[in-house]
Motif scaffolding. Sequence first.
Motif, mmCIF file in Angstrom:
data_model
loop_
_atom_site.group_PDB
_atom_site.id
_atom_site.type_symbol
_atom_site.label_atom_id
_atom_site.label_comp_id
_atom_site.label_asym_id
_atom_site.label_seq_id
_atom_site.Cartn_x
_atom_site.Cartn_y
_atom_site.Cartn_z
ATOM 1 N N TRP A 34 81.705 -9.307 -26.091
ATOM 2 C CA TRP A 34 82.506 -8.413 -26.922
ATOM 3 C C TRP A 34 81.617 -7.462 -27.726
ATOM 4 O O TRP A 34 81.863 -6.256 -27.779
ATOM 5 N N LEU A 35 80.552 -7.993 -28.326
ATOM 6 C CA LEU A 35 79.635 -7.157 -29.086
ATOM 7 C C LEU A 35 78.929 -6.154 -28.182
ATOM 8 O O LEU A 35 78.747 -4.988 -28.555
ATOM 9 N N SER A 36 78.550 -6.595 -26.988
ATOM 10 C CA SER A 36 77.850 -5.687 -26.073
ATOM 11 C C SER A 36 78.761 -4.550 -25.624
ATOM 12 O O SER A 36 78.286 -3.436 -25.360
ATOM 13 N N LEU A 41 80.503 2.125 -27.415
ATOM 14 C CA LEU A 41 81.627 2.806 -28.058
ATOM 15 C C LEU A 41 81.209 3.371 -29.406
ATOM 16 O O LEU A 41 81.504 4.518 -29.745
ATOM 17 N N HIS A 42 80.514 2.555 -30.184
ATOM 18 C CA HIS A 42 80.088 3.015 -31.506
ATOM 19 C C HIS A 42 79.073 4.147 -31.396
ATOM 20 O O HIS A 42 79.015 5.022 -32.258
ATOM 21 N N ALA A 43 78.286 4.128 -30.331
ATOM 22 C CA ALA A 43 77.296 5.189 -30.134
ATOM 23 C C ALA A 43 77.906 6.451 -29.545
ATOM 24 O O ALA A 43 77.210 7.441 -29.343
ATOM 25 N N GLY A 44 79.201 6.419 -29.244
ATOM 26 C CA GLY A 44 79.865 7.589 -28.697
ATOM 27 C C GLY A 44 79.684 7.779 -27.206
ATOM 28 O O GLY A 44 79.968 8.846 -26.670
ATOM 29 N N GLU A 45 79.213 6.743 -26.523
ATOM 30 C CA GLU A 45 79.002 6.845 -25.082
ATOM 31 C C GLU A 45 80.315 6.581 -24.341
ATOM 32 O O GLU A 45 81.172 5.821 -24.795
ATOM 33 N N GLU A 46 80.471 7.200 -23.183
ATOM 34 C CA GLU A 46 81.655 6.991 -22.368
ATOM 35 C C GLU A 46 81.536 5.676 -21.606
ATOM 36 O O GLU A 46 80.442 5.276 -21.201
ATOM 37 N N ALA A 47 82.677 5.021 -21.425
ATOM 38 C CA ALA A 47 82.691 3.787 -20.640
ATOM 39 C C ALA A 47 82.359 4.096 -19.185
ATOM 40 O O ALA A 47 82.785 5.110 -18.640
ATOM 41 N N LYS A 48 81.591 3.228 -18.561
ATOM 42 C CA LYS A 48 81.175 3.449 -17.179
ATOM 43 C C LYS A 48 81.510 2.223 -16.337
ATOM 44 O O LYS A 48 81.427 1.090 -16.805
ATOM 45 N N LEU A 49 81.876 2.475 -15.091
ATOM 46 C CA LEU A 49 82.085 1.370 -14.165
ATOM 47 C C LEU A 49 80.743 0.721 -13.856
ATOM 48 O O LEU A 49 79.712 1.390 -13.840
ATOM 49 N N PRO A 50 80.741 -0.589 -13.589
ATOM 50 C CA PRO A 50 79.465 -1.273 -13.328
ATOM 51 C C PRO A 50 78.895 -1.000 -11.946
ATOM 52 O O PRO A 50 77.886 -1.565 -11.578
ATOM 53 N N ILE A 51 79.555 -0.150 -11.178
ATOM 54 C CA ILE A 51 79.045 0.204 -9.854
ATOM 55 C C ILE A 51 78.966 1.722 -9.745
ATOM 56 O O ILE A 51 79.688 2.448 -10.418
ATOM 57 N N ASP A 52 78.081 2.186 -8.901
ATOM 58 C CA ASP A 52 77.845 3.625 -8.796
ATOM 59 C C ASP A 52 78.826 4.318 -7.859
ATOM 60 O O ASP A 52 79.276 5.420 -8.128
ATOM 61 N N ARG A 174 90.610 -5.829 -29.552
ATOM 62 C CA ARG A 174 90.571 -4.398 -29.243
ATOM 63 C C ARG A 174 89.568 -3.668 -30.142
ATOM 64 O O ARG A 174 89.405 -3.986 -31.313
ATOM 65 N N TRP A 175 88.920 -2.666 -29.512
ATOM 66 C CA TRP A 175 87.996 -1.790 -30.243
ATOM 67 C C TRP A 175 88.687 -0.451 -30.511
ATOM 68 O O TRP A 175 89.489 0.023 -29.718
ATOM 69 N N GLY A 179 84.168 1.923 -32.025
ATOM 70 C CA GLY A 179 83.524 0.634 -31.928
ATOM 71 C C GLY A 179 83.813 -0.283 -33.090
ATOM 72 O O GLY A 179 82.960 -1.104 -33.470
ATOM 73 N N GLU A 180 84.998 -0.182 -33.670
ATOM 74 C CA GLU A 180 85.403 -1.047 -34.758
ATOM 75 C C GLU A 180 86.615 -1.869 -34.319
ATOM 76 O O GLU A 180 87.342 -1.495 -33.404
ATOM 77 N N ILE A 181 86.852 -2.992 -34.984
ATOM 78 C CA ILE A 181 87.974 -3.856 -34.617
ATOM 79 C C ILE A 181 89.294 -3.185 -34.989
ATOM 80 O O ILE A 181 89.457 -2.690 -36.105
ATOM 81 N N VAL A 182 90.232 -3.179 -34.046
ATOM 82 C CA VAL A 182 91.562 -2.628 -34.307
ATOM 83 C C VAL A 182 92.354 -3.606 -35.170
ATOM 84 O O VAL A 182 92.441 -4.797 -34.877
ATOM 85 N N ARG A 183 92.920 -3.090 -36.242
ATOM 86 C CA ARG A 183 93.811 -3.868 -37.105
ATOM 87 C C ARG A 183 95.076 -3.062 -37.387
ATOM 88 O O ARG A 183 95.024 -1.828 -37.419
ATOM 89 N N ASP A 184 96.185 -3.771 -37.580
ATOM 90 C CA ASP A 184 97.422 -3.067 -37.913
ATOM 91 C C ASP A 184 97.462 -2.761 -39.410
ATOM 92 O O ASP A 184 96.489 -3.013 -40.139
ATOM 93 N N ASP A 185 98.587 -2.214 -39.865
ATOM 94 C CA ASP A 185 98.690 -1.790 -41.259
ATOM 95 C C ASP A 185 98.560 -2.958 -42.231
ATOM 96 O O ASP A 185 98.231 -2.762 -43.405
ATOM 97 N N GLU A 186 98.841 -4.181 -41.731
ATOM 98 C CA GLU A 186 98.752 -5.361 -42.588
ATOM 99 C C GLU A 186 97.410 -6.078 -42.449
ATOM 100 O O GLU A 186 97.203 -7.143 -43.024
ATOM 101 N N GLY A 187 96.509 -5.490 -41.650
ATOM 102 C CA GLY A 187 95.178 -6.057 -41.518
ATOM 103 C C GLY A 187 95.024 -7.089 -40.431
ATOM 104 O O GLY A 187 93.959 -7.715 -40.309
#
Length: 251
Positions: A34-36, A41-52, A174-175, A179-187
């Motif tokens: 999860w951290l990896s 995401l936090h660095a602003g990089e686009e998600a990539k498929l693990p295959i070329d 969810r991120w 790259g932050e944890i998604v929380r609803d209005d109630e946390g």
Amino acid sequence: MSEWNEAALSNAIDQLPPEVRDVLARHHFDRERWLSQGRPLHAGEEAKLPIDDIEPPRPEDLARLPEPGTPRHAELTALGEAALRAGQCALVVLAGGMATRMGSVVKALVDALDGKSFLDLRLAEQAHLGKKYGAVPPLWLMTSPSTEQGIDGALAGKKKADELATFPQSVSLRWTPRGEIVRDDEGHVSIYGTGHGDLPEALQKSGLLDRFVERGGRYVQVCNIDNVGAGLDPLLIGLHIDGQSAISCEV
């Protein structure tokens, strides 16, 4: 953008309510993975498929079913029936997800026919095959936090060791795009099923597969709960065995 702090994010998991941490633990939440996933995401990089590269199947990859009444059809069917009689086949049904596509109800419990749910049809198929071939093929249902309670309730008193069992798919948190944890209005944090691609890992962790192999099991078919046309068809089993492939996909 807030500063990336893996220690703080990891610690945030430990501070979640006990009932949330229990769900994460039962459903194979992988903190390091999860951290990896959050770093790019936090660095602003686009998600990539693990295959070329992704390529379409080649003509030689495709096998057509023989016509009924032909010797080849009879040969493959007999091969599949022998595997069913020997108890070498099991069926995994994907019955997880977040239960959102049918009005937030558990799809497995929706009627496919009048008075018969998708789950009822799977149970009837298992009973039919057991009666016909003298060996009941294991039926395993992969569930999620959104579906496990309803499915376990419907199977109350029916589960039988590894012959009829459920096992949990993985979940994650969810991120946000930053790259932050998604929380609803109630946390509250947002837990989600990671998808059916985690099936091999979830099935391995359940222990069902290891015990199946120890009993002489060799072939596992996978299908969705609402695909009533897919099942342990001896012709398709025979085609797979004859092809000596690691994986066969019906299309």
